[in-house]
Enzyme design. Structure first.
Site, PDB file in Angstrom:
ATOM      1  CD  GLU A   1      13.914   1.152   8.229  1.00 52.42           C
ATOM      2  OE1 GLU A   1      14.392   2.172   8.758  1.00 52.42           O
ATOM      3  OE2 GLU A   1      14.569   0.123   8.035  1.00 52.42           O
TER       4      GLU A   1
ATOM      5  N   GLY B   1       3.643   3.929  13.478  1.00 49.29           N
ATOM      6  CA  GLY B   1       4.473   2.769  13.818  1.00 49.29           C
ATOM      7  C   GLY B   1       4.066   2.173  15.167  1.00 49.29           C
TER       8      GLY B   1
ATOM      9  CD  GLU C   1       9.962  12.980  11.109  1.00 46.52           C
ATOM     10  OE1 GLU C   1       8.878  12.446  11.407  1.00 46.52           O
ATOM     11  OE2 GLU C   1      10.808  12.434  10.393  1.00 46.52           O
TER      12      GLU C   1
ATOM     13  CE  LYS D   1      -1.849   2.816   2.888  1.00 41.15           C
ATOM     14  NZ  LYS D   1      -1.829   4.066   2.120  1.00 41.15           N
TER      15      LYS D   1
ATOM     16  N   GLY E   1       7.111   5.042   7.845  1.00 37.13           N
ATOM     17  CA  GLY E   1       6.205   6.171   8.032  1.00 37.13           C
ATOM     18  C   GLY E   1       6.446   6.821   9.377  1.00 37.13           C
ATOM     19  CB  SER E   2       4.412   9.157  11.311  1.00 38.58           C
ATOM     20  OG  SER E   2       3.228   8.397  11.399  1.00 38.58           O
TER      21      SER E   2
ATOM     22  CB  CYS F   1      13.017   9.451   7.486  1.00 42.35           C
ATOM     23  SG  CYS F   1      14.058   8.555   6.320  1.00 42.35           S
TER      24      CYS F   1
HETATM   25  P1  NAD Z   1       2.349   8.189   7.933  1.00 43.08           P
HETATM   26  O1  NAD Z   1       2.720   7.349   9.097  1.00 43.08           O
HETATM   27  O2  NAD Z   1       1.279   9.173   8.092  1.00 43.08           O
HETATM   28  O3  NAD Z   1       1.902   7.249   6.720  1.00 43.08           O
HETATM   29  C1  NAD Z   1       2.737   6.236   6.214  1.00 43.08           C
HETATM   30  C2  NAD Z   1       1.875   5.186   5.550  1.00 43.08           C
HETATM   31  O4  NAD Z   1       1.092   4.537   6.545  1.00 43.08           O
HETATM   32  C3  NAD Z   1       0.889   5.739   4.527  1.00 43.08           C
HETATM   33  O5  NAD Z   1       0.807   4.823   3.456  1.00 43.08           O
HETATM   34  C4  NAD Z   1      -0.415   5.785   5.307  1.00 43.08           C
HETATM   35  O6  NAD Z   1      -1.578   5.713   4.516  1.00 43.08           O
HETATM   36  C5  NAD Z   1      -0.288   4.548   6.180  1.00 43.08           C
HETATM   37  N1  NAD Z   1      -1.070   4.559   7.412  1.00 43.08           N
HETATM   38  C6  NAD Z   1      -1.595   5.624   8.082  1.00 43.08           C
HETATM   39  N2  NAD Z   1      -2.254   5.207   9.185  1.00 43.08           N
HETATM   40  C7  NAD Z   1      -2.130   3.847   9.219  1.00 43.08           C
HETATM   41  C8  NAD Z   1      -2.570   2.843  10.130  1.00 43.08           C
HETATM   42  N3  NAD Z   1      -3.259   3.132  11.219  1.00 43.08           N
HETATM   43  N4  NAD Z   1      -2.250   1.557   9.872  1.00 43.08           N
HETATM   44  C9  NAD Z   1      -1.514   1.231   8.778  1.00 43.08           C
HETATM   45  N5  NAD Z   1      -1.091   2.139   7.870  1.00 43.08           N
HETATM   46  C10 NAD Z   1      -1.379   3.432   8.094  1.00 43.08           C
HETATM   47  O7  NAD Z   1       3.701   8.834   7.434  1.00 43.08           O
HETATM   48  P2  NAD Z   1       3.903   9.833   6.213  1.00 43.08           P
HETATM   49  O8  NAD Z   1       3.422  11.163   6.641  1.00 43.08           O
HETATM   50  O9  NAD Z   1       3.375   9.230   4.950  1.00 43.08           O
HETATM   51  O10 NAD Z   1       5.487   9.808   6.062  1.00 43.08           O
HETATM   52  C11 NAD Z   1       6.310  10.631   6.779  1.00 43.08           C
HETATM   53  C12 NAD Z   1       6.947   9.868   7.914  1.00 43.08           C
HETATM   54  O11 NAD Z   1       7.675   8.748   7.406  1.00 43.08           O
HETATM   55  C13 NAD Z   1       7.965  10.709   8.653  1.00 43.08           C
HETATM   56  O12 NAD Z   1       7.798  10.532  10.034  1.00 43.08           O
HETATM   57  C14 NAD Z   1       9.304  10.128   8.200  1.00 43.08           C
HETATM   58  O13 NAD Z   1      10.346  10.328   9.090  1.00 43.08           O
HETATM   59  C15 NAD Z   1       8.969   8.698   8.014  1.00 43.08           C
HETATM   60  N6  NAD Z   1       9.932   8.028   7.116  1.00 43.08           N
HETATM   61  C16 NAD Z   1      10.854   7.184   7.666  1.00 43.08           C
HETATM   62  C17 NAD Z   1      11.794   6.558   6.851  1.00 43.08           C
HETATM   63  C18 NAD Z   1      12.815   5.620   7.425  1.00 43.08           C
HETATM   64  O14 NAD Z   1      13.465   4.929   6.658  1.00 43.08           O
HETATM   65  N7  NAD Z   1      12.976   5.561   8.729  1.00 43.08           N
HETATM   66  C19 NAD Z   1      11.791   6.793   5.480  1.00 43.08           C
HETATM   67  C20 NAD Z   1      10.837   7.664   4.953  1.00 43.08           C
HETATM   68  C21 NAD Z   1       9.909   8.271   5.794  1.00 43.08           C
END
Ligand code: NAD
Length: 490
Positions: A270, A253, A401, A196, A248-249, A304
């Site tokens: 991550e 996570g 962040e 996804k 993601g965030s 990130c």
């Molecule tokens: P986000 O957590 O809002 O979303 C990430 C993904 O998770 C999206 O596809 C979203 O639709 C999905 N999602 C949202 N709620 C969910 C849930 N309850 N269950 C399962 N999936 C869900 O993050 P974002 O705003 O898309 O991305 C930015 C974040 O990602 C920042 O915090 C950044 O630091 C992090 N990031 C980390 C790395 C790494 O390698 N550590 C790399 C890139 C981005």
């Protein structure tokens, strides 16, 4: 774009103008509407719902995207399970490798189209999607294709085997690259996938699904279900998924970790970061200033591992600040498709609001805000490169962040002091150290709680090198030999 020419002012009172150099989008093939990619076919969402994906630089709609619900996710997981049992887990590593090499080659052939779509859908400058995102994505497929028939050598005497169905959820900052980081090792190790992508940047994952179809992968080996958080949650909660790989965030996570606690599912997370970029007095200062700019302003700070906290040793603070401000004045903010552009559009209106909120918070907390004076287009989502001077450890702009082109600046005197400050955050993803002394670099890297520490460079990636966090930046590693392990039972 509103302003046709960008002016570059330099220290010595010269003024240059760059004529626009837009990358053409004529060759890009986008459908008006994208369905779900399940079992090798394009399937309508059972709810009949679609959402728009827009170009954040123009606010124009690019396409409608299907919104998958639990029923669609269930279909995708069933397809992945079937493909796992029937084809993928039974296939030799060498044969799997051929498919992955094919994906890598086809991605290289279509690199230009993928780069333009990535910039249109996500807002990042074409220079980055063209030179970083897409080539790196292809090289991840090449790299992991090479491991597919060598797993026994990678993990001798441990009889490595696949886990089964992997659910993979990716963010919007490096849309295709994050997909490649996840898909390539999963496929190489014999797992099948339900993927996804992030809701604001689904297009390159959907284009990749088209490419995978063309590459003739057995149906169901890769399934792409688009949608919002609820679609991701349906993957996480599906009982027949064996592994979750999430980028993601940190907030999401944590939700995921709670959701899978007590189940058989394996997980890698991550998550967010708040990296320290540390400049010592003996550093090559011009290079360091380039590293600071690259670390926080390129890709709009949507990284990130962005170097979002700058620590400058007191003796060179004035010099570094002067050079940094001068360099910020030369940054061109604007049309992501223009090859001159350094800083593109903020990915979404929501993200722009978040960044603007932090700009207010930083000023209220007492830090001094400095922004480059560059013009920004009227339409679209933009943020000028921003510094917060005299920031302190307790400020929210230092601890949280922001995920935008905003840099909090602090000073330090000693190595011990800067290590303590650098480690004083809930995150631990990455850091940068700039110094002439190798011994100082080794000292710093061993004491800093960060998954990656770059020395005299910043934001360098390679498929052979593992990447991942400490503390609230998550766990598990992607990239390199380490990136195979989370997809194997041994
Ligand atoms: P986000 O957590 O809002 O979303 C990430 C993904 O998770 C999206 O596809 C979203 O639709 C999905 N999602 C949202 N709620 C969910 C849930 N309850 N269950 C399962 N999936 C869900 O993050 P974002 O705003 O898309 O991305 C930015 C974040 O990602 C920042 O915090 C950044 O630091 C992090 N990031 C980390 C790395 C790494 O390698 N550590 C790399 C890139 C981005």
């Amino acid at each position: 774009m509103s302003e046709k020419k960008k002016k570059i002012h330099l220290d010595f009172n010269t003024e240059w103008e760059y004529a626009p150099a837009p990358e053409s989008a004529d060759h890009v093939q986008l459908k008006k509407q994208y369905e779900l990619f399940i079992n090798g076919k394009w399937v309508k969402p059972s709810s009949g719902k679609y959402f728009d994906t827009i170009n954040p630089a123009t606010e124009e709609k690019l396409a409608s995207i299907a919104e998958a619900n639990e029923k669609d996710v269930d279909l995708a997981v069933k397809a992945a399970r079937n493909a796992y049992d029937k084809y993928w887990s039974k296939m030799s590593g060498a044969e799997r490798g051929k498919y992955i090499f094919r994906i890598a080659r086809m991605l290289q052939e279509k690199a230009r189209e993928f780069a333009v779509i990535e910039s249109m859908d996500g807002g990042k400058p074409i220079r980055e999607s063209r030179d970083i995102d897409i080539p790196l994505a292809a090289s991840h497929f090449f790299y992991y294709a090479g491991w597919a028939d060598k797993l026994e050598y990678a993990f001798p005497n441990r009889n490595p085997g696949p886990l089964g169905v992997a659910g993979q959820i990716t963010p919007w900052n490096f849309p295709l690259l994050m997909v490649a980081w996840k898909l390539a090792p999963a496929l190489a190790t014999g797992n099948t996938v339900v993927l996804k992508p992030a809701e604001t940047t689904s297009l390159t994952a959907l284009k990749l699904a088209e490419l995978i179809q063309e590459a003739d992968l057995p149906p169901g080996v890769v399934n792409v279900v688009t949608g919002y958080g609820a679609t991701g949650a349906a993957i996480v909660n599906h009982p027949d998924v064996d592994k979750i790989a999430f980028t993601g965030s940190t907030a999401v996570g944590k939700i995921i970790q709670r959701a899978i606690a007590g189940t058989h599912k394996k997980v890698t997370l991550e998550l967010g970061g708040k990296a320290a970029n540390i400049i010592f007095e003996d550093a090559p200062l011009d290079q360091a200033v380039e590293g600071i700019i690259n670390g926080i302003f390129f890709n709009q700070g949507h990284v990130c591992c962005a170097g979002s906290r700058l620590f400058v040793q007191e003796g060179v603070y004035d010099t570094v600040l002067r050079k940094l401000k001068d360099r910020m004045e030369t940054l061109i903010v604007g049309d992501p498709l223009d090859k001159n552009t350094d800083v593109g559009a903020i990915n979404s209106q929501d993200q722009l609001r978040t960044i603007q909120e932090y700009l207010k918070i930083g000023q209220k907390e007492g830090a001094e805000m400095y922004q480059s004076s560059c013009p920004v287009p009227k339409k679209g989502f933009w943020c000028r490169p921003t510094l917060f001077l005299h920031a302190s450890q307790s400020h929210r702009i230092v601890q949280e962040e922001i995920f935008g082109p905003v840099l909090a600046v602090q000073t330090f005197r000693t190595v011990a002091e800067v290590i303590e400050k650098a480690n004083n955050t809930p995150y631990g993803l990455s850091a940068g150290v700039w110094t002439d002394k190798g011994s100082k670099i080794f000292n710093m890297t061993t004491q800093m709680r960060a998954g990656v520490v770059w020395a005299n460079t910043y934001n360098k990636f390679d498929p052979t090198s593992p990447f991942g966090g400490y503390k609230e930046s998550g766990f598990g590693r992607e990239g390199g030999l380490h990136g195979l392990q989370p997809y194997l039972k041994m």
